[in-house]
Scaffold this motif. Structure first.
Motif, PDB file in Angstrom:
ATOM      1  N   ARG A   9      47.314 117.142  15.575  1.00 39.05           N
ATOM      2  CA  ARG A   9      46.618 117.968  15.819  1.00 39.05           C
ATOM      3  C   ARG A   9      46.129 118.260  15.403  1.00 39.05           C
ATOM      4  O   ARG A   9      46.276 118.648  13.387  1.00 39.05           O
ATOM      5  N   VAL A  10      45.060 119.688  15.306  1.00 38.79           N
ATOM      6  CA  VAL A  10      44.461 120.401  14.056  1.00 38.79           C
ATOM      7  C   VAL A  10      43.788 121.498  15.231  1.00 38.79           C
ATOM      8  O   VAL A  10      43.544 121.499  16.320  1.00 38.79           O
ATOM      9  N   ARG A  11      43.850 122.461  13.975  1.00 40.85           N
ATOM     10  CA  ARG A  11      43.385 123.562  13.998  1.00 40.85           C
ATOM     11  C   ARG A  11      41.537 124.073  14.321  1.00 40.85           C
ATOM     12  O   ARG A  11      41.332 123.714  13.160  1.00 40.85           O
ATOM     13  N   ALA A  12      40.839 124.178  14.979  1.00 43.26           N
ATOM     14  CA  ALA A  12      39.563 124.232  14.527  1.00 43.26           C
ATOM     15  C   ALA A  12      38.867 125.377  16.199  1.00 43.26           C
ATOM     16  O   ALA A  12      38.318 124.794  16.665  1.00 43.26           O
ATOM     17  N   PRO A  13      38.961 126.594  15.472  1.00 47.62           N
ATOM     18  CA  PRO A  13      38.496 127.743  16.625  1.00 47.62           C
ATOM     19  C   PRO A  13      37.223 127.698  17.230  1.00 47.62           C
ATOM     20  O   PRO A  13      36.646 127.614  17.886  1.00 47.62           O
ATOM     21  N   ARG A  14      35.748 126.574  16.375  1.00 46.50           N
ATOM     22  CA  ARG A  14      34.795 127.040  16.783  1.00 46.50           C
ATOM     23  C   ARG A  14      34.488 125.583  17.192  1.00 46.50           C
ATOM     24  O   ARG A  14      33.337 126.305  17.366  1.00 46.50           O
ATOM     25  N   ALA A  15      34.959 124.384  16.623  1.00 47.31           N
ATOM     26  CA  ALA A  15      34.688 123.610  17.956  1.00 47.31           C
ATOM     27  C   ALA A  15      34.225 123.157  18.800  1.00 47.31           C
ATOM     28  O   ALA A  15      34.842 123.825  19.582  1.00 47.31           O
ATOM     29  N   ARG A  16      33.371 122.838  18.759  1.00 47.78           N
ATOM     30  CA  ARG A  16      32.684 122.016  20.539  1.00 47.78           C
ATOM     31  C   ARG A  16      33.467 120.717  20.794  1.00 47.78           C
ATOM     32  O   ARG A  16      33.343 120.495  21.826  1.00 47.78           O
ATOM     33  N   SER A  17      33.445 119.507  19.817  1.00 49.62           N
ATOM     34  CA  SER A  17      34.068 118.433  19.881  1.00 49.62           C
ATOM     35  C   SER A  17      34.818 118.371  18.593  1.00 49.62           C
ATOM     36  O   SER A  17      34.623 118.511  16.943  1.00 49.62           O
ATOM     37  N   VAL A  18      36.037 117.754  18.915  1.00 44.85           N
ATOM     38  CA  VAL A  18      36.653 117.273  18.011  1.00 44.85           C
ATOM     39  C   VAL A  18      37.384 115.688  18.326  1.00 44.85           C
ATOM     40  O   VAL A  18      37.420 115.319  18.712  1.00 44.85           O
ATOM     41  N   GLN A  19      37.673 114.752  17.345  1.00 45.10           N
ATOM     42  CA  GLN A  19      37.799 113.028  17.259  1.00 45.10           C
ATOM     43  C   GLN A  19      38.662 113.289  15.478  1.00 45.10           C
ATOM     44  O   GLN A  19      38.288 113.663  14.962  1.00 45.10           O
ATOM     45  N   LYS A  49      50.945 100.814  15.079  1.00 42.01           N
ATOM     46  CA  LYS A  49      51.890 100.009  14.771  1.00 42.01           C
ATOM     47  C   LYS A  49      52.242 100.480  13.550  1.00 42.01           C
ATOM     48  O   LYS A  49      51.828 101.170  13.119  1.00 42.01           O
ATOM     49  N   PRO A  50      53.960 100.208  13.346  1.00 42.00           N
ATOM     50  CA  PRO A  50      54.123 100.466  12.111  1.00 42.00           C
ATOM     51  C   PRO A  50      53.439 100.215  10.585  1.00 42.00           C
ATOM     52  O   PRO A  50      52.944  99.251  11.218  1.00 42.00           O
ATOM     53  N   GLY A  51      53.144 101.464   9.519  1.00 40.73           N
ATOM     54  CA  GLY A  51      52.365 100.410   8.869  1.00 40.73           C
ATOM     55  C   GLY A  51      52.203 102.025   8.118  1.00 40.73           C
ATOM     56  O   GLY A  51      51.901 102.623   8.593  1.00 40.73           O
ATOM     57  N   ARG A  52      50.871 101.218   7.473  1.00 38.45           N
ATOM     58  CA  ARG A  52      50.779 102.359   6.921  1.00 38.45           C
ATOM     59  C   ARG A  52      48.874 102.607   7.286  1.00 38.45           C
ATOM     60  O   ARG A  52      48.109 102.007   7.262  1.00 38.45           O
ATOM     61  N   HIS A  53      48.363 103.839   7.900  1.00 37.55           N
ATOM     62  CA  HIS A  53      47.394 103.806   8.777  1.00 37.55           C
ATOM     63  C   HIS A  53      46.260 105.085   8.238  1.00 37.55           C
ATOM     64  O   HIS A  53      47.074 106.623   7.607  1.00 37.55           O
ATOM     65  N   LEU A  54      45.017 105.235   7.196  1.00 35.45           N
ATOM     66  CA  LEU A  54      44.180 105.917   6.938  1.00 35.45           C
ATOM     67  C   LEU A  54      43.552 106.417   8.179  1.00 35.45           C
ATOM     68  O   LEU A  54      43.473 105.783   8.981  1.00 35.45           O
ATOM     69  N   TYR A  55      43.475 107.890   7.969  1.00 32.76           N
ATOM     70  CA  TYR A  55      42.597 108.740   9.456  1.00 32.76           C
ATOM     71  C   TYR A  55      41.874 110.172   8.514  1.00 32.76           C
ATOM     72  O   TYR A  55      42.374 110.541   8.181  1.00 32.76           O
ATOM     73  N   ARG A  56      41.029 110.404   9.512  1.00 35.77           N
ATOM     74  CA  ARG A  56      40.449 111.600   9.515  1.00 35.77           C
ATOM     75  C   ARG A  56      40.306 112.213  10.628  1.00 35.77           C
ATOM     76  O   ARG A  56      40.529 111.427  11.433  1.00 35.77           O
ATOM     77  N   PHE A  57      39.470 113.568  10.780  1.00 34.15           N
ATOM     78  CA  PHE A  57      39.607 113.931  12.206  1.00 34.15           C
ATOM     79  C   PHE A  57      37.721 113.762  11.666  1.00 34.15           C
ATOM     80  O   PHE A  57      37.308 114.769  10.257  1.00 34.15           O
ATOM     81  N   LEU A  58      37.309 114.403  12.809  1.00 29.78           N
ATOM     82  CA  LEU A  58      35.547 114.557  12.650  1.00 29.78           C
ATOM     83  C   LEU A  58      35.679 115.797  14.168  1.00 29.78           C
ATOM     84  O   LEU A  58      35.469 115.984  15.099  1.00 29.78           O
ATOM     85  N   VAL A  59      34.954 116.930  13.195  1.00 27.68           N
ATOM     86  CA  VAL A  59      34.874 118.297  13.726  1.00 27.68           C
ATOM     87  C   VAL A  59      33.958 118.030  13.663  1.00 27.68           C
ATOM     88  O   VAL A  59      33.368 119.053  12.942  1.00 27.68           O
ATOM     89  N   ASP A  60      33.088 118.428  15.424  1.00 31.28           N
ATOM     90  CA  ASP A  60      31.968 118.634  15.143  1.00 31.28           C
ATOM     91  C   ASP A  60      30.491 117.687  14.474  1.00 31.28           C
ATOM     92  O   ASP A  60      30.062 118.119  14.157  1.00 31.28           O
ATOM     93  N   GLY A  61      30.510 116.693  14.429  1.00 27.49           N
ATOM     94  CA  GLY A  61      30.582 115.529  13.385  1.00 27.49           C
ATOM     95  C   GLY A  61      30.388 115.968  11.955  1.00 27.49           C
ATOM     96  O   GLY A  61      29.664 114.500  11.510  1.00 27.49           O
ATOM     97  N   GLN A  62      31.450 116.560  11.561  1.00 22.95           N
ATOM     98  CA  GLN A  62      31.488 117.112  10.105  1.00 22.95           C
ATOM     99  C   GLN A  62      33.024 116.924   9.894  1.00 22.95           C
ATOM    100  O   GLN A  62      33.928 116.916  10.344  1.00 22.95           O
ATOM    101  N   TRP A  63      33.177 115.784   8.457  1.00 22.77           N
ATOM    102  CA  TRP A  63      34.427 115.016   8.117  1.00 22.77           C
ATOM    103  C   TRP A  63      35.656 116.174   7.743  1.00 22.77           C
ATOM    104  O   TRP A  63      35.144 117.242   7.407  1.00 22.77           O
ATOM    105  N   GLN A  64      36.803 116.455   8.598  1.00 22.47           N
ATOM    106  CA  GLN A  64      38.112 116.754   7.731  1.00 22.47           C
ATOM    107  C   GLN A  64      39.091 116.704   7.932  1.00 22.47           C
ATOM    108  O   GLN A  64      39.167 115.820   8.308  1.00 22.47           O
ATOM    109  N   ASP A  65      39.651 116.694   6.622  1.00 24.85           N
ATOM    110  CA  ASP A  65      40.725 116.516   6.212  1.00 24.85           C
ATOM    111  C   ASP A  65      41.926 117.146   7.359  1.00 24.85           C
ATOM    112  O   ASP A  65      41.754 118.138   8.182  1.00 24.85           O
ATOM    113  N   ASP A  66      43.128 116.545   7.758  1.00 23.80           N
ATOM    114  CA  ASP A  66      43.754 116.919   8.419  1.00 23.80           C
ATOM    115  C   ASP A  66      44.407 118.000   7.518  1.00 23.80           C
ATOM    116  O   ASP A  66      45.901 117.790   6.882  1.00 23.80           O
TER     117      ASP A  66
END
Length: 87
Positions: A9-19, A49-66
């Protein structure tokens, strides 16, 4: 090893899309769309699956940390990815 359900989950009040994108989605090849809930919080639940996973959010096409993730790992783009450990 059995897969585990993981919530994001991520808080993004003005976002039109979050991926959610990460090594488990082929990064931008198969992003997971989050759904907007109360309080401008976007949510999704994914099976990992169990293990270490790398990820980020794309908020309106811009990379964002969790902001809820304390673990990070450097990436080849000069920034950092968020890290989720699934046991």
């Amino acid at each position: 090893s059995a897969s585990r359900w993981s919530r994001s989950r991520v808080r993004a009040p003005r976002a039109r899309s979050v991926q959610l994108v990460g090594d488990f989605t082929g990064w931008e090849h198969a992003p997971i769309a989050l759904k907007k809930a109360e309080g401008d919080v976007w949510r999704t639940t994914v099976e990992l699956k169990p293990g270490r996973h790398l990820y980020r959010f794309l908020v309106d096409g811009q990379w964002q940390d969790d902001p809820n993730c304390a673990m990070r790992a450097p990436n080849s783009f000069g920034s950092e990815d968020d890290v989720r450990e699934v046991v």
